[in-house]
Design a protein around this motif. Structure first.
Motif, short mmCIF file in Angstrom:
data_model
loop_
_atom_site.label_atom_id
_atom_site.label_comp_id
_atom_site.label_asym_id
_atom_site.label_seq_id
_atom_site.Cartn_x
_atom_site.Cartn_y
_atom_site.Cartn_z
N ASN A 5 0.82 -1.22 0.00
CA ASN A 5 0.00 0.00 0.00
C ASN A 5 0.85 1.27 0.00
OD1 ASN A 5 -2.44 -1.23 -0.15
ND2 ASN A 5 -2.75 -1.33 2.07
N ASP A 6 2.08 1.14 0.45
CA ASP A 6 2.97 2.32 0.43
C ASP A 6 4.39 1.84 0.15
OD1 ASP A 6 4.08 4.77 0.64
OD2 ASP A 6 3.68 5.04 2.79
N PHE A 7 4.53 1.28 -1.07
CA PHE A 7 5.76 0.57 -1.42
C PHE A 7 6.96 1.53 -1.45
CE2 PHE A 7 6.66 -3.56 -4.07
CZ PHE A 7 7.72 -3.85 -3.24
N ALA A 8 6.73 2.75 -1.91
CA ALA A 8 7.85 3.70 -1.99
C ALA A 8 8.44 3.95 -0.61
CB ALA A 8 7.40 5.00 -2.63
N SER A 9 7.58 4.08 0.40
CA SER A 9 8.08 4.32 1.75
C SER A 9 8.86 3.12 2.26
CB SER A 9 6.94 4.59 2.73
OG SER A 9 6.28 5.74 2.33
N PHE A 10 8.34 1.93 1.96
CA PHE A 10 9.06 0.74 2.40
C PHE A 10 10.42 0.66 1.72
CE2 PHE A 10 10.39 -3.65 2.12
CZ PHE A 10 10.40 -3.98 3.47
N TRP A 11 10.43 0.95 0.41
CA TRP A 11 11.69 0.92 -0.36
C TRP A 11 12.69 1.90 0.25
CZ3 TRP A 11 15.09 3.82 -3.23
CH2 TRP A 11 15.93 3.12 -4.10
N ARG A 12 12.19 3.08 0.63
CA ARG A 12 13.09 4.07 1.22
C ARG A 12 13.62 3.58 2.57
NH1 ARG A 12 12.32 10.56 1.71
NH2 ARG A 12 12.13 10.35 -0.54
N LYS A 13 12.76 2.90 3.32
CA LYS A 13 13.18 2.38 4.62
C LYS A 13 14.33 1.37 4.45
CE LYS A 13 10.74 0.13 8.02
NZ LYS A 13 9.46 -0.49 8.37
N LEU A 14 14.15 0.54 3.44
CA LEU A 14 15.16 -0.50 3.18
C LEU A 14 16.50 0.10 2.74
CD1 LEU A 14 14.61 -3.60 3.28
CD2 LEU A 14 14.43 -3.57 0.80
N THR A 15 16.42 1.15 1.92
CA THR A 15 17.67 1.72 1.38
C THR A 15 18.25 2.81 2.27
OG1 THR A 15 16.31 3.22 0.06
CG2 THR A 15 17.13 1.25 -1.04
N SER A 16 17.53 3.19 3.30
CA SER A 16 18.00 4.30 4.15
C SER A 16 18.27 3.87 5.57
CB SER A 16 16.96 5.42 4.18
OG SER A 16 16.57 5.77 2.89
N GLU A 17 18.23 2.60 5.86
CA GLU A 17 18.44 2.14 7.23
C GLU A 17 19.76 2.73 7.73
OE1 GLU A 17 19.16 -0.07 10.78
OE2 GLU A 17 20.49 -0.10 9.04
N SER A 18 19.65 3.37 8.86
CA SER A 18 20.71 4.28 9.29
C SER A 18 22.10 3.66 9.40
CB SER A 18 20.27 4.89 10.62
OG SER A 18 21.35 5.45 11.27
N GLN A 19 22.19 2.39 9.76
CA GLN A 19 23.53 1.79 9.88
C GLN A 19 23.96 1.09 8.60
OE1 GLN A 19 23.83 -0.47 13.51
NE2 GLN A 19 23.01 1.20 14.73
N LEU A 20 23.02 0.41 7.97
CA LEU A 20 23.38 -0.33 6.76
C LEU A 20 23.71 0.58 5.58
CD1 LEU A 20 20.83 -3.27 6.94
CD2 LEU A 20 23.32 -3.47 7.04
N ARG A 21 23.04 1.74 5.52
CA ARG A 21 23.23 2.58 4.33
C ARG A 21 24.66 3.08 4.20
NH1 ARG A 21 23.50 7.90 3.87
NH2 ARG A 21 22.28 8.13 1.98
#
Ligand SMILES: C[C@H](O)[C@@H](O)[C@@H](O)[C@H](O)C(=O)O
Ligand SMILES: [Mg+2]
Length: 436
Positions: free
Chosen positions: A83-99
């Motif tokens: 329902n809000d795929f863009a936000s999830f995608w951003r969460k995955l690519t912006s995780e504060s330590q992994l990014r």
């Protein structure tokens, strides 16, 4: 019902392709085609299967990155994601330590692609549609809502993307019917792996001509004398009425690329692919500019890190053919952004494929593009290599050198169980046999 992801399995799958030089090029002389394979398990029977293409030893690192990212997917309700795929995608690519180890490039982005591909596979399975049809049937607003436009709004906006889809809605049904009847044109790279003997190249040219192929790609870049001889052999076999593309896989400096290609101009290649570093946008622009007068275009994308790099390649007219790769940038969400940017600037997309599962995946994207966005196959072809398809439950189907639209629900990414037990590294049956 409420579907939640309860477990994520990640597997290291490798095939000993280097033994026969399948897939070899000037840079990757002994590639073992491999993939990091992700299975998303839910509290129901529904699963999602995704992968990213890698080579040999690098796979173990990508597998670890998938495992690290999987904590962000576990225990998520899938409807909340879709329902809000863009936000999830951003969460995955912006995780504060992994990014920090990217951001949005390299291993961590390959891992993102594997997980995102698995999510799209799952979504399509829930909808009981192949991914291309899922994409085609989403409303323009829904489709565009999956894209994170951060960093590209100076070139393309959400509203523009929606408008592009709207403008093309009229003949969608007609194009879908056309595709189902005729398929989508393919070209083959099978003839030209660098480690193949001249006899084998000739034999494969004949084989693919007989199968109806009219576009062929060969590897160059190790030795100019060999390249001239190889191109001559190929042209003698396929003639000048068929198309020839060349691929250097990043071995040259900018000036070297220009000089080298001037020596191959008599063979009239449509494009030179990856002439230099995938990160050198201005270098590509210079090569494109210099080769224009001799009718050779520049293509790249299989190692383009993300939508930002694609934006600049397109904005600076550094490429005339845009090669998206379904496993290199962060999965469908980000690839859609590249299609919209390419459409805006009028550059055709010709997907990179051939590697494990790439043909299976990119066909969906290019078919969506034909039906919903570009509306044409002019100057567009999907790469095809006849390797490792037998390991997939729903392998690509070609007819008259055209990809036929997949019918089975999903992204065509599910490997057969046998394949996993044979090729999981290092304990698979085939690997144990190879080691012995
Ligand atoms: C190592 C691989 O086979 C590459 O050579 C291949 O992906 C290639 O660049 C291609 O365009 O198909
Ligand atoms: Mg290539």
């Amino acid at each position: 019902m409420d579907i939640s992801i309860v477990d994520v399995e990640v597997k290291d799958i490798r095939f000993p392709t280097s033994l026969k030089a399948d897939g070899s090029d000037a840079m990757h002389t002994d590639p073992d085609y491999s993939c990091a394979y992700v299975i998303l398990k839910t509290n129901t029977d529904i699963r999602g299967y995704g992968l990213t293409f890698t080579l040999g030893r690098g796979t173990e690192i990508v597998v670890q990155a998938c495992k690290s990212l999987s904590t962000l997917v576990k225990n998520q309700k899938v409807l909340n994601i879709f329902n809000d795929f863009a936000s999830f995608w951003r969460k995955l690519t912006s995780e504060s330590q992994l990014r920090w180890i990217g951001p949005e490039k390299g291993v961590i982005h390959l891992a993102t692609a594997a997980i995102i591909n698995a999510l799209w596979d799952m979504w399509a399975r829930i909808e009981k549609k192949p991914v291309w049809k899922l994409l085609v049937d989403l409303t323009p607003e829904q489709l565009v809502s999956t894209i994170d436009f951060r960093y590209i709004t100076d070139f393309i906006t959400k509203e523009e993307a929606i408008r592009m889809l709207r403008n093309n809605e009229v003949d969608k049904k007609k194009r879908e019917k056309f595709l189902i009847e005729n398929g989508y044109p393919a070209y083959t790279t099978q003839i030209g792996w660098l480690g193949y003997s001249d006899e084998k190249v000739k034999e494969l040219c004949k084989k693919f001509l007989d199968l109806g192929f009219t576009s062929f790609k060969a590897k160059v870049g190790q030795n100019i004398k060999d390249d001239i001889q190889r191109c001559r052999l190929i042209r003698e076999t396929i003639g000048y009425e068929n198309k020839l593309m060349l691929d250097a896989n990043q071995v040259w400096d900018v000036e070297e690329a220009i000089e080298w290609m001037k020596q191959l101009k008599e063979f009239k290649p449509v494009w030179i692919e990856e002439p230099t570093s995938p990160d050198d946008i201005l270098g590509h622009a210079k090569i494109a500019d210099e080769l224009k007068s001799i009718g050779i275009a520049v293509a790249t994308g299989e190692m383009c890190a993300n939508r930002v790099m694609f934006k600049q390649l397109l904005q600076s007219k550094a490429i005339q053919f845009c090669q998206i790769d379904s496993a290199r940038i962060g999965g469908i969400n980000e690839i859609l952004a590249v299609y919209f940017m390419a459409k805006k600037i009028g550059i055709p997309v010709c997907p990179h494929a051939g590697g494990i599962g790439l043909c299976e995946m990119v066909q969906h994207l290019q078919m969506w593009d034909f039906i919903s966005l570009s509306g044409t196959t002019t100057d567009r072809v999907i790469e095809y290599v006849d390797q490792q398809h037998e390991h997939f439950e729903n392998p690509v189907q070609l007819r008259n050198a055209c990809y036929m639209p997949p019918i089975a629900p999903g992204y065509s990414t599910k490997l057969k169980n046998d394949c996993i037990s044979n090729y999981i590294y290092p304990d698979g049956t085939e690997w144990r046999r190879t080691f012995n």
